[in-house]
Motif scaffolding. Sequence first.
Motif, mmCIF file in Angstrom:
data_model
loop_
_atom_site.group_PDB
_atom_site.id
_atom_site.type_symbol
_atom_site.label_atom_id
_atom_site.label_comp_id
_atom_site.label_asym_id
_atom_site.label_seq_id
_atom_site.Cartn_x
_atom_site.Cartn_y
_atom_site.Cartn_z
ATOM 1 N N GLU A 452 -4.317 -6.333 7.243
ATOM 2 C CA GLU A 452 -4.277 -7.723 6.775
ATOM 3 C C GLU A 452 -5.563 -8.109 6.067
ATOM 4 N N LYS A 453 -6.582 -7.261 6.199
ATOM 5 C CA LYS A 453 -7.861 -7.539 5.539
ATOM 6 C C LYS A 453 -7.918 -6.851 4.174
ATOM 7 N N GLY A 454 -8.824 -7.314 3.308
ATOM 8 C CA GLY A 454 -8.997 -6.728 1.991
ATOM 9 C C GLY A 454 -8.041 -7.260 0.943
ATOM 10 N N ILE A 455 -7.067 -8.073 1.373
ATOM 11 C CA ILE A 455 -6.063 -8.592 0.429
ATOM 12 C C ILE A 455 -6.609 -9.791 -0.335
ATOM 13 N N GLU A 456 -7.262 -10.681 0.399
ATOM 14 C CA GLU A 456 -7.773 -11.909 -0.217
ATOM 15 C C GLU A 456 -8.767 -11.605 -1.334
ATOM 16 N N GLU A 457 -9.598 -10.566 -1.142
ATOM 17 C CA GLU A 457 -10.581 -10.221 -2.165
ATOM 18 C C GLU A 457 -9.918 -9.831 -3.480
ATOM 19 N N ARG A 458 -8.712 -9.263 -3.378
ATOM 20 C CA ARG A 458 -8.013 -8.810 -4.567
ATOM 21 C C ARG A 458 -7.079 -9.881 -5.128
ATOM 22 N N LEU A 459 -6.366 -10.577 -4.261
ATOM 23 C CA LEU A 459 -5.313 -11.495 -4.706
ATOM 24 C C LEU A 459 -5.720 -12.961 -4.702
ATOM 25 N N GLU A 493 5.499 -5.613 3.493
ATOM 26 C CA GLU A 493 5.520 -4.258 4.045
ATOM 27 C C GLU A 493 4.135 -3.852 4.509
ATOM 28 N N ARG A 494 3.116 -4.191 3.722
ATOM 29 C CA ARG A 494 1.749 -3.879 4.130
ATOM 30 C C ARG A 494 1.383 -4.646 5.395
ATOM 31 N N LEU A 495 1.653 -5.944 5.403
ATOM 32 C CA LEU A 495 1.271 -6.777 6.546
ATOM 33 C C LEU A 495 2.014 -6.380 7.815
ATOM 34 N N ASN A 496 3.204 -5.808 7.659
ATOM 35 C CA ASN A 496 3.994 -5.403 8.820
ATOM 36 C C ASN A 496 3.734 -3.960 9.256
ATOM 37 N N THR A 497 2.869 -3.258 8.521
ATOM 38 C CA THR A 497 2.513 -1.895 8.920
ATOM 39 C C THR A 497 1.379 -1.991 9.934
ATOM 40 N N ASP A 498 1.671 -1.588 11.157
ATOM 41 C CA ASP A 498 0.784 -1.834 12.302
ATOM 42 C C ASP A 498 0.032 -0.554 12.668
ATOM 43 N N MET A 499 -1.239 -0.482 12.286
ATOM 44 C CA MET A 499 -2.040 0.695 12.598
ATOM 45 C C MET A 499 -2.353 0.807 14.090
ATOM 46 N N ASP A 520 -19.696 2.071 3.708
ATOM 47 C CA ASP A 520 -18.446 1.863 2.979
ATOM 48 C C ASP A 520 -18.345 0.407 2.545
ATOM 49 N N GLU A 521 -18.272 0.203 1.228
ATOM 50 C CA GLU A 521 -18.270 -1.146 0.671
ATOM 51 C C GLU A 521 -16.861 -1.709 0.524
ATOM 52 N N VAL A 522 -15.846 -0.883 0.785
ATOM 53 C CA VAL A 522 -14.450 -1.310 0.613
ATOM 54 C C VAL A 522 -13.786 -1.541 1.962
ATOM 55 N N ILE A 523 -13.926 -0.581 2.856
ATOM 56 C CA ILE A 523 -13.338 -0.670 4.197
ATOM 57 C C ILE A 523 -14.474 -0.488 5.202
ATOM 58 N N PRO A 524 -14.778 -1.493 5.994
ATOM 59 C CA PRO A 524 -15.939 -1.401 6.896
ATOM 60 C C PRO A 524 -15.793 -0.288 7.922
#
Length: 580
Positions: A452-459, A493-499, A520-524
């Motif tokens: 659920e993270k990293g989406i706001e930065e792009r969209l 689909e992304r938001l419902n994919t549960d790691m 890592d500057e993209v994924i902490p």
Amino acid sequence: MAEPLSSSSQDAPDCPAPAQRVLVTNTHGENLVGLLHHTGSNKVVVLCHGFTASKDDSIIVDLAAALTNQGISVFRFDFSGNGESEGEFQYGNYKKEADDLHSVVSYLHQEKYDVAAIVGHSKGGDVVVLYASIYSDVPMVVNLSGRFYLEKGIEERLGKEFMDQINKEGYIDVTNKSGKVLYRVTKESLMERLNTDMHAASLSISKECRFFTVHGSADEIIPVEDAYEFAKLITNHKLRVIEGANHCYTAHRNELSAAVVEFITSNEWSWTRGGDVGYTGLHRSSPTADRGARSAGWLTMAEPPSSSSQDAPDCPVAAQQRVLVTNTHGENLVGLLHHTGSNKVVVLCHGFTASKDSSIIVDLAAALTSQGISVFRFDFSGNGESKGEFQYGNYRKEADDLHSVVSYLNQEKYDVAAIVGHSKGGDVVVLYASIYDDVPMVVNLSGRFYLEKGIEERLGKEFMDRINKEGYIDVTNKSGKVLYRVTKESLTERLNTDMHAASLSISKECSFFTVHGSADEVIPVEDAYEFAKLIPNHKLHVIEGANHCYTAHRNELSAAVKQLHRGGKVVYRVEQILLK
């Protein structure tokens, strides 16, 4: 081809620019296969591989990434008889390869590209020297570790009595340790090499051509003294010796890339905002119209011989076969199988908007094949050369694509020892291991735990309101060109994919390894610790200072993936799986 999208997303920016597959016909009617990385600039640099290597040689891919990161378009290709290009591999062949390069340059000019420079490594360095001595249509030439004295280095490969043997038999077959013939050296091809005069070629290069030679002081294949000979004879010449670097610049890739980029972007070249994708483009006083290259169809590969020659072992991955795998949706996935002779194979999975030719994937393939481990790298559906439509989320479908690949390899009597995924590919291998139980080892490189993270930065902050209202969001570059569409379905689909749930579902029999960069500057890096908490049979390795693409830490990453486990409980099992 499903044209790859530009990797500008905050989710997982894999290193190279998108590539278009291009066929160029040489003067012998043979198709040369190339990849055009078009950044929006009509200025292009052509990269030339070395002896028995290909356009996918890791040093070539790394240079392509470094140049495209600066907004410079790149064309890398296979010489005839190498890689995927048509024709018969030949030992000498310097003049023909210079002619191949001329066919490429002529094609690019015809397509309204301005060839700013040609760059060659090892034997490719000799080819660009020879080219510049014959043609005067490229303003800059870069020779990386080329050989000046072509009469040297032959005895080490062919033996002391090579001239007697070739005069008697007419040829010498070069074999590996098990006796398999790698390639044939004919008397004609040997004489072509011996009669190729780098001294005369160097003296014939125009003083208008800006020439740059780079060589490693610790080159174990071609001594650094050869570089000084080029420097003595070529008029408008600059020499850079990289202290401690070997022939493949194994521990000095960043220094090599920086030197090449600096040379190409210096002198009278000016930087302006150019092209249609908002990159900083390279321009001169007479701009020409920008035009995309034509994408080409399928081509049967001319399998390259293994690179064991003393002449120029260009850090390549093992010989590759082009393979099509049909997924459950009837789409052809395009892959490359690097077969070392072992039926143990590791499958490599690329990240978001990337491809099998991502430099990080190619480097890992080279590291693994150097240990005798076979490798399969492929494009997920809708990415790279694979068929299908690119989709934003698509985690489950990509896991299904991976299952189609694993099933195909098992059917072909390969034993899939491990699956390795970078960035989004890391999430895909986690998801795969939670669904299927047919691979003993999984490696997650910089995967995202909190999807659920990293989406706001792009969209943007209001992305949910926008997508609920419009049903989609088009992701654009700085100039407004649409890179890809995020539909409500794909976002959901992304938001419902549960790691979290996927991690808990992985069998304790599966050996699991997570690698992440502390910078890592993209994924902490915190995401890596979440995987470590939940996956039962798990080992975590954090590489200090590494970014998302491990730009300055490729060797450490490759070493970690090869060894995985030194000093840990898993070490014995992993080595048994991969190397027995």
